[in-house]
Scaffold this motif. Structure first.
Motif, short mmCIF file in Angstrom:
data_model
loop_
_atom_site.label_atom_id
_atom_site.label_comp_id
_atom_site.label_asym_id
_atom_site.label_seq_id
_atom_site.Cartn_x
_atom_site.Cartn_y
_atom_site.Cartn_z
N HIS A 312 -4.42 -27.02 10.41
CA HIS A 312 -4.22 -27.53 9.06
C HIS A 312 -5.55 -27.55 8.29
N ARG A 313 -6.63 -27.91 8.96
CA ARG A 313 -7.93 -27.95 8.30
C ARG A 313 -8.35 -26.56 7.82
N TYR A 314 -8.02 -25.51 8.60
CA TYR A 314 -8.30 -24.14 8.14
C TYR A 314 -7.64 -23.88 6.80
N VAL A 315 -6.38 -24.31 6.66
CA VAL A 315 -5.63 -24.09 5.42
C VAL A 315 -6.25 -24.88 4.27
N VAL A 316 -6.55 -26.14 4.51
CA VAL A 316 -7.13 -26.99 3.47
C VAL A 316 -8.45 -26.40 2.96
N ASP A 317 -9.32 -26.03 3.89
CA ASP A 317 -10.64 -25.51 3.49
C ASP A 317 -10.50 -24.21 2.70
N THR A 322 -10.99 -21.35 -2.31
CA THR A 322 -10.46 -20.32 -3.20
C THR A 322 -10.23 -20.86 -4.60
N LEU A 323 -9.63 -22.03 -4.70
CA LEU A 323 -9.31 -22.60 -6.01
C LEU A 323 -10.55 -22.98 -6.80
N ARG A 324 -11.65 -23.27 -6.13
CA ARG A 324 -12.87 -23.63 -6.86
C ARG A 324 -13.35 -22.47 -7.74
N LEU A 368 -5.10 -16.44 -3.12
CA LEU A 368 -4.68 -17.36 -2.07
C LEU A 368 -3.91 -16.66 -0.95
N HIS A 369 -3.17 -15.62 -1.29
CA HIS A 369 -2.29 -14.99 -0.30
C HIS A 369 -3.03 -13.97 0.56
#
Length: 463
Positions: A312-317, A322-324, A368-369
């Motif tokens: 889950h942490r991989y996804v969050v990071d 990316t969004l930044r 993101l994808h």
């Protein structure tokens, strides 16, 4: 549920059009009575079978039902980026559109999905979808909380007469007054897990790769279940069963001729609305318990399990990093909570930010994808391994599905818990994240759990 000819808008569209560049008249009408997008989707079966879509968000605050195709975007040139191609199509359409739309999610918008990996050859079962398929519908019913709108999209030439729009009105009246067809999913003749031994072998090889690499952290491996029915499957019946049997999910259906892609996914990729960007970090999986006490125990174990928390942490990071590049004032919820569906529970965190003015939803979705939840980490290395290990094309499975309007706002979910049916043959898809301490046999069991929601929808039994 009748609609009237918007004569002033029609004349404006004619003035806006040229012989070589027709205008798009996108007329929006608000209904005063309670109208069901689901019922109208079903009523449109006879007139527009093979040209329909349906979308509903988990909160049930937005439902879209489209039928008939005024224009489609089909990305079939592998030398061209499908995301950029869709953006170019929208920009070209916007300058020749005349509309009275004032409410978001009404007026001209495209609905569809992108392929998971356009770099690999398109599988034969995915040929009609290519690298991306999006519809600008002839009719679209939008339900926003308690308000319901109809959008009618018609191409107008300078010499068109009013009878062109009147013919479209007559089509709408025929659908509105039609009887709801009987809905029943044809008998599921067989359901077979495909190549479980190959999955176990690939999973073991990927674990070895992960243990021997400092750079590779995770690879998501998927597999399939093959289905056979007595006759062609009715998408309206599939949709009805998904809504009955699933919760906390995005529901989507996309028809293309005799092909049907559908799913009930828990995972938002990105939403853009009024300059705000929203995403979700969903990863880690555990079954639901048969009792409340067992369910709570399994949920608490998931919340404290090192392997799942690391995934889950991989996804969050990755989503945060990316969004930044596209946003400001980004915030992430403080810690994971449980996202519970009927068969599975996941770790979940919410992301929110302010979009930069020059950014489009398609740019964000493309970047993101695939997130580490669907591809792996690092992104490109994981995709390359998936290409080598999986013999079949994922098509639209695990990829962005959703809608985008003329202002490049909209929403995309990740097309998991999904299936593809072509005529009377079907495929269900399931995947799981392989990390260095994964046990292949346990990952195989996880994919069986993930087959379950759509197998139940289609009349199958518990695995």
């Amino acid at each position: 549920m009748g609609i009237t000819l918007p004569l002033a808008l029609f004349e404006q569209a004619k003035r806006h059009a040229t012989k070589d560049e027709p205008a798009l008249l996108s007329y929006v009408h608000e209904f005063t009575s309670d109208v069901s997008p689901l019922v109208l989707y079903q009523k449109a079966k006879d007139a527009f079978s093979g040209e329909r879509f349906f979308w509903q968000n988990p909160e049930k605050t937005l439902t879209l039902a489209g039928f008939g195709v005024t224009e489609q975007f089909l990305a079939q040139d592998k030398q061209k980026d499908a995301y950029v191609g869709l953006e170019d199509r929208i920009r070209a359409l916007k300058v020749r559109t005349v509309t009275n739309a004032t409410e978001k999610q009404t007026g001209p918008l495209y609905f569809g999905g992108f392929a998971f990996d356009p770099e690999r050859e398109t599988g034969k079962e995915w040929q009609v979808f290519k690298d991306a398929l999006f519809y600008l519908p002839l009719f679209m019913v939008t339900k926003k909380k308690e308000r319901v709108f109809l959008t009618v999209n018609v191409v107008i030439y300078p010499d068109d007469e009013t009878n062109k729009f009147e013919a479209v009105q007559a089509q709408w009246e025929k659908i509105a007054n039609a009887a709801v067809p009987s809905l029943e999913i044809d008998t599921l003749v067989s359901a077979k897990e495909l190549d479980p031994d190959a999955f176990l072998e690939n999973a073991a090889e990927i674990v070895s790769l992960l243990q021997g690499s400092e750079d590779l952290h995770k690879v998501v491996l998927s597999r399939r279940m093959g289905l056979r029915f007595g006759h062609q499957v009715d998408s309206g019946a599939v949709l009805e069963q998904m809504i009955k049997t699933q919760n906390s999910s995005y529901f989507f259906v996309l028809e293309k001729g005799s092909a049907l892609f559908f799913g009930a996914t828990p995972e938002r990729l990105v939403e853009v609305s009024d300059g705000e960007v929203y995403s979700a970090c969903v990863a880690g999986s555990a079954p639901r318990g048969k009792t409340e006490a067992e369910d709570e125990k399994l949920g608490n174990e998931l919340l404290t399990d090192a392997k799942n928390l690391r995934e889950h942490r991989y996804v969050v990071d990755m989503i945060e990093d990316t969004l930044r590049g596209f946003t400001e004032d980004l915030s992430v919820s403080s810690e994971p909570v449980l996202l519970k569906n009927r068969d599975i529970q996941h770790l979940y965190m919410h992301v929110k930010a302010k979009k930069r003015a020059d950014v489009t939803i398609t740019e964000i979705a493309r970047a993101l994808h695939p997130t580490p939840a669907l591809g792996g980490l690092p992104q490109q290395m994981a995709k390359a391994i998936i290409r080598m290990k999986e013999t079949d094309d994922r098509g639209l499975y695990g990829a962005p599905v959703g809608f985008v309007n003329m202002d490049f706002e909209g929403e995309f979910a990740v097309a998991i818990r999904s299936g593809l049916v072509v005529d009377s043959l079907g495929i269900l898809f399931a995947g799981c994240g392989i990390v260095s301490d994964s046990v292949p046999a346990k990952e195989l069991e996880e994919t069986r759990m993930k087959f379950q929601p759509m197998l139940r929808v289609l009349g199958g039994t518990e695995l």
